[in-house]
Scaffold this motif. Structure first.
Motif, PDB file in Angstrom:
ATOM      1  N   ALA A   5       4.433 -16.495  12.757  1.00 31.53           N
ATOM      2  CA  ALA A   5       5.411 -15.610  13.330  1.00 31.53           C
ATOM      3  C   ALA A   5       5.366 -13.951  12.645  1.00 31.53           C
ATOM      4  CB  ALA A   5       6.756 -16.075  13.073  1.00 31.53           C
ATOM      5  N   GLU A   6       4.834 -13.050  13.605  1.00 32.43           N
ATOM      6  CA  GLU A   6       4.995 -11.812  13.031  1.00 32.43           C
ATOM      7  C   GLU A   6       6.126 -11.030  13.082  1.00 32.43           C
ATOM      8  OE1 GLU A   6       0.939 -12.335  15.458  1.00 32.43           O
ATOM      9  OE2 GLU A   6       2.942 -12.906  15.533  1.00 32.43           O
ATOM     10  N   SER A   7       6.420 -10.188  12.253  1.00 36.19           N
ATOM     11  CA  SER A   7       7.493  -9.092  12.639  1.00 36.19           C
ATOM     12  C   SER A   7       7.301  -7.847  11.777  1.00 36.19           C
ATOM     13  CB  SER A   7       8.842  -9.869  11.892  1.00 36.19           C
ATOM     14  OG  SER A   7       8.683 -10.306  10.395  1.00 36.19           O
ATOM     15  N   GLY A   8       8.181  -6.944  12.049  1.00 37.27           N
ATOM     16  CA  GLY A   8       8.130  -5.640  11.284  1.00 37.27           C
ATOM     17  C   GLY A   8       7.401  -4.514  12.211  1.00 37.27           C
ATOM     18  N   GLY A   9       7.052  -4.790  13.566  1.00 36.10           N
ATOM     19  CA  GLY A   9       6.675  -3.796  14.375  1.00 36.10           C
ATOM     20  C   GLY A   9       7.829  -2.819  14.824  1.00 36.10           C
ATOM     21  N   GLY A  10       7.183  -1.675  15.658  1.00 38.31           N
ATOM     22  CA  GLY A  10       8.377  -0.867  16.005  1.00 38.31           C
ATOM     23  C   GLY A  10       7.634   0.294  16.544  1.00 38.31           C
ATOM     24  N   LEU A  11       8.851   1.312  16.723  1.00 40.73           N
ATOM     25  CA  LEU A  11       8.322   2.803  16.953  1.00 40.73           C
ATOM     26  C   LEU A  11       8.162   3.484  15.869  1.00 40.73           C
ATOM     27  CD1 LEU A  11       7.536   5.099  19.101  1.00 40.73           C
ATOM     28  CD2 LEU A  11      10.158   5.205  19.027  1.00 40.73           C
ATOM     29  N   VAL A  12       7.290   4.307  15.353  1.00 37.11           N
ATOM     30  CA  VAL A  12       7.064   5.209  14.183  1.00 37.11           C
ATOM     31  C   VAL A  12       6.531   6.559  14.409  1.00 37.11           C
ATOM     32  CG1 VAL A  12       5.078   4.102  13.500  1.00 37.11           C
ATOM     33  CG2 VAL A  12       6.361   5.057  11.757  1.00 37.11           C
ATOM     34  N   GLN A  13       6.970   7.321  13.780  1.00 37.94           N
ATOM     35  CA  GLN A  13       6.473   8.802  14.029  1.00 37.94           C
ATOM     36  C   GLN A  13       4.929   8.936  13.313  1.00 37.94           C
ATOM     37  OE1 GLN A  13       9.070  11.816  12.987  1.00 37.94           O
ATOM     38  NE2 GLN A  13      10.015  11.816  14.672  1.00 37.94           N
ATOM     39  N   PHE A  14       4.133   9.632  13.947  1.00 39.32           N
ATOM     40  CA  PHE A  14       2.789  10.201  13.442  1.00 39.32           C
ATOM     41  C   PHE A  14       3.114  10.262  11.989  1.00 39.32           C
ATOM     42  CE2 PHE A  14      -1.641  11.482  13.604  1.00 39.32           C
ATOM     43  CZ  PHE A  14      -1.416  12.418  12.366  1.00 39.32           C
ATOM     44  N   GLY A  15       2.170   9.816  10.959  1.00 42.17           N
ATOM     45  CA  GLY A  15       2.063  10.087   9.710  1.00 42.17           C
ATOM     46  C   GLY A  15       3.300   8.869   8.983  1.00 42.17           C
ATOM     47  N   GLY A  16       3.789   8.211   9.525  1.00 44.99           N
ATOM     48  CA  GLY A  16       5.076   7.248   9.095  1.00 44.99           C
ATOM     49  C   GLY A  16       4.229   6.000   8.392  1.00 44.99           C
ATOM     50  N   SER A  17       5.191   5.059   8.103  1.00 47.04           N
ATOM     51  CA  SER A  17       4.709   4.065   7.725  1.00 47.04           C
ATOM     52  C   SER A  17       5.329   2.650   8.137  1.00 47.04           C
ATOM     53  CB  SER A  17       4.871   3.762   6.158  1.00 47.04           C
ATOM     54  OG  SER A  17       4.118   4.837   5.486  1.00 47.04           O
ATOM     55  N   LEU A  18       4.907   1.323   8.377  1.00 50.35           N
ATOM     56  CA  LEU A  18       5.523   0.142   8.595  1.00 50.35           C
ATOM     57  C   LEU A  18       4.823  -0.988   7.853  1.00 50.35           C
ATOM     58  CD1 LEU A  18       5.493   0.220  12.594  1.00 50.35           C
ATOM     59  CD2 LEU A  18       7.559   0.358  11.237  1.00 50.35           C
ATOM     60  N   ARG A  19       5.885  -1.857   7.536  1.00 49.86           N
ATOM     61  CA  ARG A  19       5.145  -3.077   7.004  1.00 49.86           C
ATOM     62  C   ARG A  19       5.295  -4.158   7.998  1.00 49.86           C
ATOM     63  NH1 ARG A  19       6.781  -6.363   1.267  1.00 49.86           N
ATOM     64  NH2 ARG A  19       8.331  -6.868   2.545  1.00 49.86           N
ATOM     65  N   LEU A  20       4.036  -4.823   8.260  1.00 51.77           N
ATOM     66  CA  LEU A  20       4.271  -5.984   9.155  1.00 51.77           C
ATOM     67  C   LEU A  20       4.163  -7.375   8.269  1.00 51.77           C
ATOM     68  CD1 LEU A  20       1.637  -5.090  11.761  1.00 51.77           C
ATOM     69  CD2 LEU A  20       4.151  -4.543  11.672  1.00 51.77           C
ATOM     70  N   SER A  21       4.872  -8.543   8.660  1.00 53.65           N
ATOM     71  CA  SER A  21       5.014  -9.687   8.154  1.00 53.65           C
ATOM     72  C   SER A  21       4.445 -10.737   8.883  1.00 53.65           C
ATOM     73  CB  SER A  21       6.425  -9.932   7.374  1.00 53.65           C
ATOM     74  OG  SER A  21       6.793  -9.062   6.558  1.00 53.65           O
TER      75      SER A  21
END
Length: 115
Positions: A5-21
């Motif tokens: 099960a993936e989580s952590g996606g979303g909308l982010v601005q150019f140059g930003g960060s996200l962490r998927l799990s």
């Protein structure tokens, strides 16, 4: 039954960060290799990053130096830290684990990078 099960996606601005799990229903140490793939509209699914049972990691050229794959074996979670996100990183991201000769897949999480 192995479930991812993936989580952590979303909308982010150019140059930003996200962490998927990616949370597995079984011990991820049993995976010969685990990885993150992505698929953008109209394109084929591609490997982004992988980690073997021994901890060896590999990355697609396009994400080297920006993305990091890691894992928490005790919690059965595989992470994908994504920094300096670009528009081309917009895609559905899938987690995968190989146990024996069988590949298991999650249902994906959407990442959208806005410019």
């Amino acid at each position: 039954q192995v479930q991812l099960a993936e989580s952590g996606g979303g909308l982010v601005q150019f140059g930003g960060s996200l962490r998927l799990s990616c949370t597995a229903s079984v011990s991820i140490f049993n995976f010969k290799v685990a990885g993150w793939y992505r698929q953008a509209p109209g394109k084929e699914r591609e490997l982004v990053a992988s980690i073997t049972a021994g901890g060896t990691t590999e990355y697609a050229t396009s994400v080297k130096g920006r993305f990091t794959i890691s894992r928490n074996i005790g919690k059965n979670i595989i992470y994908l830290q994504m920094n300096n996100l670009e528009a081309n990183d917009t895609a559905t991201y899938y987690c995968s684990g190989v146990q024996g000769v069988v590949s298991y897949w999650g249902q994906g999480t959407q990442v959208t990078v806005s410019s």
